[in-house]
Motif scaffolding. Structure first.
Motif, PDB file in Angstrom:
ATOM      1  N   THR A  88     110.029  77.055  74.002  1.00 18.37           N
ATOM      2  CA  THR A  88     109.527  77.820  73.066  1.00 18.37           C
ATOM      3  C   THR A  88     109.326  79.219  73.469  1.00 18.37           C
ATOM      4  O   THR A  88     109.331  80.206  72.615  1.00 18.37           O
ATOM      5  CB  THR A  88     108.377  77.403  72.445  1.00 18.37           C
ATOM      6  OG1 THR A  88     107.164  77.282  73.244  1.00 18.37           O
ATOM      7  CG2 THR A  88     108.467  75.874  71.545  1.00 18.37           C
ATOM      8  N   THR A  93     111.009  77.201  64.979  1.00 15.67           N
ATOM      9  CA  THR A  93     110.162  77.659  63.624  1.00 15.67           C
ATOM     10  C   THR A  93     108.769  78.159  64.299  1.00 15.67           C
ATOM     11  O   THR A  93     108.477  77.741  65.619  1.00 15.67           O
ATOM     12  CB  THR A  93     109.946  76.555  62.856  1.00 15.67           C
ATOM     13  OG1 THR A  93     109.198  75.494  63.264  1.00 15.67           O
ATOM     14  CG2 THR A  93     110.933  75.850  62.723  1.00 15.67           C
ATOM     15  N   ARG A  94     108.217  78.963  63.536  1.00 16.65           N
ATOM     16  CA  ARG A  94     106.910  79.394  63.750  1.00 16.65           C
ATOM     17  C   ARG A  94     106.101  78.475  64.137  1.00 16.65           C
ATOM     18  O   ARG A  94     105.198  78.405  65.066  1.00 16.65           O
ATOM     19  CB  ARG A  94     106.459  80.371  62.696  1.00 16.65           C
ATOM     20  CG  ARG A  94     105.041  80.960  63.008  1.00 16.65           C
ATOM     21  CD  ARG A  94     104.587  81.766  61.731  1.00 16.65           C
ATOM     22  NE  ARG A  94     105.499  82.859  61.485  1.00 16.65           N
ATOM     23  CZ  ARG A  94     106.106  83.080  60.589  1.00 16.65           C
ATOM     24  NH1 ARG A  94     106.100  82.318  59.581  1.00 16.65           N
ATOM     25  NH2 ARG A  94     106.924  84.218  60.441  1.00 16.65           N
ATOM     26  N   THR A  95     106.084  77.378  63.681  1.00 16.82           N
ATOM     27  CA  THR A  95     105.020  76.038  63.547  1.00 16.82           C
ATOM     28  C   THR A  95     105.210  75.361  64.949  1.00 16.82           C
ATOM     29  O   THR A  95     104.382  75.130  65.671  1.00 16.82           O
ATOM     30  CB  THR A  95     105.334  75.151  62.637  1.00 16.82           C
ATOM     31  OG1 THR A  95     105.127  75.720  61.324  1.00 16.82           O
ATOM     32  CG2 THR A  95     104.394  73.986  62.498  1.00 16.82           C
ATOM     33  N   ARG A 154     106.317  77.032  67.407  1.00 19.76           N
ATOM     34  CA  ARG A 154     106.174  77.679  68.542  1.00 19.76           C
ATOM     35  C   ARG A 154     104.591  77.797  68.857  1.00 19.76           C
ATOM     36  O   ARG A 154     104.196  77.911  70.023  1.00 19.76           O
ATOM     37  CB  ARG A 154     106.701  79.173  68.442  1.00 19.76           C
ATOM     38  CG  ARG A 154     107.994  79.560  68.322  1.00 19.76           C
ATOM     39  CD  ARG A 154     108.365  80.982  68.405  1.00 19.76           C
ATOM     40  NE  ARG A 154     108.089  81.607  67.245  1.00 19.76           N
ATOM     41  CZ  ARG A 154     108.885  81.876  66.010  1.00 19.76           C
ATOM     42  NH1 ARG A 154     110.070  81.394  66.168  1.00 19.76           N
ATOM     43  NH2 ARG A 154     108.566  82.460  65.217  1.00 19.76           N
ATOM     44  N   GLU A 155     103.951  77.425  67.654  1.00 20.74           N
ATOM     45  CA  GLU A 155     102.575  77.417  67.931  1.00 20.74           C
ATOM     46  C   GLU A 155     102.047  75.842  68.541  1.00 20.74           C
ATOM     47  O   GLU A 155     101.284  75.950  69.423  1.00 20.74           O
ATOM     48  CB  GLU A 155     101.850  77.502  66.435  1.00 20.74           C
ATOM     49  CG  GLU A 155     101.836  78.705  65.770  1.00 20.74           C
ATOM     50  CD  GLU A 155     101.032  80.038  66.448  1.00 20.74           C
ATOM     51  OE1 GLU A 155      99.821  79.433  66.992  1.00 20.74           O
ATOM     52  OE2 GLU A 155     101.452  81.016  66.633  1.00 20.74           O
ATOM     53  N   ASP A 177     114.217  80.696  62.822  1.00 22.83           N
ATOM     54  CA  ASP A 177     112.774  81.377  62.474  1.00 22.83           C
ATOM     55  C   ASP A 177     112.432  81.289  60.969  1.00 22.83           C
ATOM     56  O   ASP A 177     111.255  81.878  60.833  1.00 22.83           O
ATOM     57  CB  ASP A 177     113.071  82.668  62.880  1.00 22.83           C
ATOM     58  CG  ASP A 177     111.696  83.632  63.091  1.00 22.83           C
ATOM     59  OD1 ASP A 177     110.945  83.044  63.876  1.00 22.83           O
ATOM     60  OD2 ASP A 177     111.879  84.934  62.712  1.00 22.83           O
ATOM     61  N   ASP A 236     110.642  79.889  57.902  1.00 23.87           N
ATOM     62  CA  ASP A 236     109.542  78.671  57.628  1.00 23.87           C
ATOM     63  C   ASP A 236     109.939  77.730  56.570  1.00 23.87           C
ATOM     64  O   ASP A 236     111.013  77.865  56.072  1.00 23.87           O
ATOM     65  CB  ASP A 236     108.327  79.346  56.993  1.00 23.87           C
ATOM     66  CG  ASP A 236     107.497  80.414  58.028  1.00 23.87           C
ATOM     67  OD1 ASP A 236     107.322  79.936  59.043  1.00 23.87           O
ATOM     68  OD2 ASP A 236     106.964  81.262  57.651  1.00 23.87           O
ATOM     69  N   SER A 254     111.314  84.460  57.478  1.00 26.52           N
ATOM     70  CA  SER A 254     110.277  85.189  58.166  1.00 26.52           C
ATOM     71  C   SER A 254     109.864  86.397  58.015  1.00 26.52           C
ATOM     72  O   SER A 254     110.589  87.191  58.156  1.00 26.52           O
ATOM     73  CB  SER A 254     110.594  84.695  59.591  1.00 26.52           C
ATOM     74  OG  SER A 254     109.434  85.094  60.677  1.00 26.52           O
TER      75      SER A 254
END
Length: 219
Positions: free
Chosen positions: A88, A96-98, A100-101, A200, A202, A209
């Motif tokens: 990531t 996805t952003r999730t 990466r978190e 990327d 959501d 995004s």
């Protein structure tokens, strides 16, 4: 349900444990590969637990072989979350952003030997993530055995480094497997047509995004 499902699972676990015990006296590197594959196949599921129980059971009467098995199991179990966290960072656009978190949390989970830290990635993309994790786990398990690393603790990740025999080579084994898994998952995601722009987005339909959905103008 427990009587119907529990007994077959218990018998399967016993058969796998007996099989692993038979391998321990033949080829240590092959055993390391098998344990690495098992630790990374279901990320905390039955096969993972059989490999872990096999290793922990050997600590009851520790010898050089059982300490090597414990080292290989823990090293391989650290690879999946560490590899996903690394991937990531290297190619964040493929996730996805999730995800990466989740990758940020995976750094902590991998250092504590919590293989389940890779589950969110495997659940979202099992056909790419699980084979990648298994490849890295097999490399790490084999190298740990080859380097004759040992471990006297059943858990702890990097926090039990003083209890690891050949700690520098042990870390090299983990890093090698992590590099293999991270490279494979990046390669497979790229080949699978999941471009950085698409990844990327959501999960909310109709949004990209950083942009809000367009609303038709009213008259």
């Amino acid at each position: 349900m427990f009587l119907v499902v529990g007994k077959p699972i218990a018998e399967l676990q016993k058969a796998l444990t007996d099989w692993l015990s038979g391998l321990s006296g033949t080829n240590a590197i092959i055993l390391g590969v098998v344990l690495g594959l098992m630790m990374c196949f279901d990320l905390g599921g039955p096969l993972n637990k059989v490999a872990y129980a096999f290793a922990v059971g050997g600590l009851a009467n520790p010898n050089d072989g059982s300490l090597k098995v414990m080292a290989a199991v823990m090293a391989a179990g650290m690879v999946p979350p560490l590899a996903m966290a690394l991937a990531t960072v290297v190619r964040g656009g493929l996730f996805t952003r999730t995800e990466r978190e989740n990758g940020k949390a995976a750094w902590v989970l991998c250092s504590s030997f919590i293989t389940e830290g890779a589950i969110p990635f495997a659940a979202a993309d099992p056909l790419r993530v699980i084979p990648s994790a298994m490849a890295g786990g097999a490399v790490t398990g084999a190298l740990s055995m080859l380097f004759e690393c040992t471990l006297r603790a059943p858990h702890g990740g990097i926090f039990v480094l003083p209890l690891i025999g050949n700690p520098v080579l042990y870390l090299i084994a983990i890093l090698a497997g992590t590099a293999v898994s991270a490279a494979l998952v990046i390669l497979l995601k790229g080949m699978g047509g999941r471009g950085e722009k698409d990844a990327d987005q959501d999960a909310t339909p109709g949004t990209e995004s950083g942009t809000a959905p367009k609303v038709p103008a009213t008259v």
